[in-house]
Write an enzyme that holds these catalytic residues in place. Structure first.
Site, mmCIF file in Angstrom:
data_model
loop_
_atom_site.group_PDB
_atom_site.id
_atom_site.type_symbol
_atom_site.label_atom_id
_atom_site.label_comp_id
_atom_site.label_asym_id
_atom_site.label_seq_id
_atom_site.Cartn_x
_atom_site.Cartn_y
_atom_site.Cartn_z
ATOM 1 N N ASP A 34 -0.158 -6.195 -11.958
ATOM 2 C CA ASP A 34 0.361 -7.438 -11.391
ATOM 3 C C ASP A 34 -0.263 -8.630 -12.079
ATOM 4 O O ASP A 34 -0.951 -8.512 -13.081
ATOM 5 C CB ASP A 34 0.190 -7.477 -9.876
ATOM 6 C CG ASP A 34 -1.224 -7.136 -9.479
ATOM 7 O OD1 ASP A 34 -2.143 -7.698 -10.103
ATOM 8 O OD2 ASP A 34 -1.421 -6.305 -8.569
ATOM 9 N N LYS A 51 2.796 -10.004 -7.720
ATOM 10 C CA LYS A 51 3.106 -10.776 -6.517
ATOM 11 C C LYS A 51 2.682 -12.204 -6.721
ATOM 12 O O LYS A 51 1.512 -12.479 -6.916
ATOM 13 C CB LYS A 51 2.336 -10.203 -5.332
ATOM 14 C CG LYS A 51 2.878 -8.891 -4.863
ATOM 15 C CD LYS A 51 2.128 -8.449 -3.640
ATOM 16 C CE LYS A 51 1.958 -6.956 -3.668
ATOM 17 N NZ LYS A 51 0.709 -6.472 -3.206
ATOM 18 N N MET A 86 -8.561 -16.119 -1.856
ATOM 19 C CA MET A 86 -7.208 -16.589 -1.523
ATOM 20 C C MET A 86 -7.242 -17.844 -0.648
ATOM 21 O O MET A 86 -6.417 -17.992 0.260
ATOM 22 C CB MET A 86 -6.413 -15.483 -0.798
ATOM 23 C CG MET A 86 -6.150 -14.274 -1.679
ATOM 24 S SD MET A 86 -5.369 -12.925 -0.793
ATOM 25 C CE MET A 86 -6.783 -12.069 -0.114
#
Ligand code: SAH
Length: 467
Positions: free
Chosen positions: A252, A274, A387
């Site tokens: 990813d 993603k 995040m």
């Protein structure tokens, strides 16, 4: 890539070297070793060239260069110290559409000569496209010392079995594994220690066993590999080994080119990246894909940024595999908190600052952070937030409204451990403004706590010593 790397078969084909000195001798030596029908055109041959002529059969021609010398050659070298002659070589070869190389004159070269490590039939050629010959030489020296001379014998031995193995084992995945066992196992060990007979006996036995096993597809397997935060040097040996074995790789957006380039060249690549709001391949589908590919007998490499078990959904992916009875291995990686903190010069714990650190996600679920503020705002504790860039304002507000000191040091690390790493430091009060001003982008990691102040002294990554 500036050049096409190929190995040219010149056996029995005409080749020409113009020049009688050492440069000419080097080209002549290589061409003769590769079995070319070689002509050297020069008034005289120096000692180096004479040695080549004594060892191999080459035609020595004196006199003027003409189109006849060039025509019909597969390859032509101009290595004269008379530039006018070299120009003529180039002109004639170009007119005849023949690949030509003029020594030390890049403009007049259709191809360049690499540095080589010769373990024939194994041949390693190295080139920096002429940009850094020193680097090329260093690499050559490194290969020379790390690749045993016996590798040539191994390659030759394997080559002599090629057809038999192909006939006995028709399933490709199984065949590949057969070769892997052979090259990394006792057959190779015997060869390296000069025991050719033992190696042959063992190889014959392996081949017989393999033929008996028949042709059902080999068992597939999934490798869930943590690759660390980005710097390829932070991979584990185990990760690298499995990356070199995989038949197909799922990766990813957190996986940079530096790491992808270390995956086996002919492995199929599937991007399942993603982006935040745009889940290109849903998690269930990834898990299903892993299962399906492994069932086809493939060795499936699932690359994960950082560590697979730290905000990596690794647990979910292997749960599906376990439910389906698929074999798997999980390989830990350096997680972003450790990699980024170290490369930013911020120790996560320190006797004068923090007794421990806590790792949380700043990803909002249904518009809520859901963080336990009381737990986060503790003396002598470092807080690391993954995040958290999008919700940075909500995070710092949360700290402040729950009683944290606005002057608490804090940092954001963008692209940690990678080329282009950026670190912004401030306080709970100032961090959002500074990060916004610097246009910090994902991936970014937030560190909060007084350990951030140590960075001024300890930031080694940006000192240039490790460029
Ligand atoms: N499994 C990973 C984390 C995946 S979650 C690990 O163990 O590191 C993705 C988050 O990790 C990003 O939003 C960011 O906060 C952090 N991250 C991963 N790589 C990073 C990097 N090179 N620099 C800064 N943050 C990174």
């Amino acid at each position: 890539m500036d050049h096409l790397p190929i190995f040219l078969d010149v056996r029995g084909q005409r080749a020409l070297v113009v020049g009688g000195g050492t440069l000419a001798a080097r080209k002549a030596d290589l061409l003769a070793r590769a079995g070319a029908d070689l002509t050297v055109l020069a008034p005289d041959m120096n000692d180096d060239l004479a040695r080549v002529a004594a060892e191999f059969e080459i035609n020595h021609k004196q006199g003027d260069l003409s189109a006849d010398d060039v025509n019909g050659c597969v390859i032509v070298f101009g290595a004269s110290n008379d530039h006018a002659i070299n120009l003529k070589v180039h002109e004639l070869a170009t007119a005849a559409g023949i690949l030509v190389n003029i020594s030390d004159t890049t403009d007049l070269c259709d191809f360049i000569m690499p540095a080589i490590v010769d373990r024939s039939p194994l041949l390693i050629s190295i080139s920096s496209g002429g940009a850094t010959p020193l680097l090329t030489r260093m690499l050559k020296a490194r290969f020379e010392t790390t690749i045993p001379a016996a590798y040539g014998r191994l390659a030759e031995f394997a080559g002599s079995y090629r057809d038999r193995v192909k006939e006995a084992i028709t399933n490709m995945a199984r065949r590949r594994r057969f070769w892997e066992t052979m090259i990394a196992g006792p057959v190779a060990e015997h060869l390296f220690s000069g025991q050719e007979d033992e190696a042959t006996a063992l190889m014959d036995k392996l081949l017989k066993d393999a033929a008996v096993e028949g042709d059902e597809a080999a068992d597939g397997e999934v490798y869930l590999v943590g690759t660390g935060p980005g710097d390829p040097d932070l991979l584990t040996f185990r990760a690298l080994r499995l990356m070199q074995q995989a038949d197909v790789v799922l990766y990813d957006r957190l996986i940079g080119d530096g790491i992808l380039n270390l995956v086996r060249r002919d492995a199929d690549r599937i991007y399942v990246g993603k982006m935040k709001e745009d889940h290109s391949v849903p998690q269930e589908e990834i898990s299903e894909m892993l299962t399906r590919l492994a069932r086809e007998g493939k060795r499936v490499l699932r690359l994960k940024g950082g560590d697979p078990f730290v905000f990596g959904r690794g647990g979910e992916e292997i749960a599906t595999l376990a439910d389906n009875g698929i074999n798997f291995q999980v390989i830990p990686g350096v997680t972003a908190a450790n990699g980024c903190a170290t490369y930013a010069g911020i120790p996560l714990t320190h006797r004068d600052h923090a007794q421990g650190y806590i790792v949380v996600t700043g990803h909002e679920k249904d518009g809520e952070l859901g963080l336990d503020w009381k737990n986060l705002i503790q003396p002598r504790q470092t807080v690391v937030i993954y995040m958290g860039l999008t919700s940075l304002g909500t995070i710092t507000d949360g700290f402040l409204s729950h009683g944290a000191d606005p002057e608490t040091p804090a940092a954001v690390i963008e692209n940690g451990t990678r080329v282009g790493q950026r670190v912004i430091t401030g306080t709970l009060r100032s961090l959002l403004g500074k990060a916004t001003e610097a246009e910090i982008k994902s991936p970014a990691l937030i560190i909060i706590g007084s350990v951030v102040t140590l960075r001024d002294k300890l930031a080694w990554f940006e000192r240039g010593d490790n460029a």
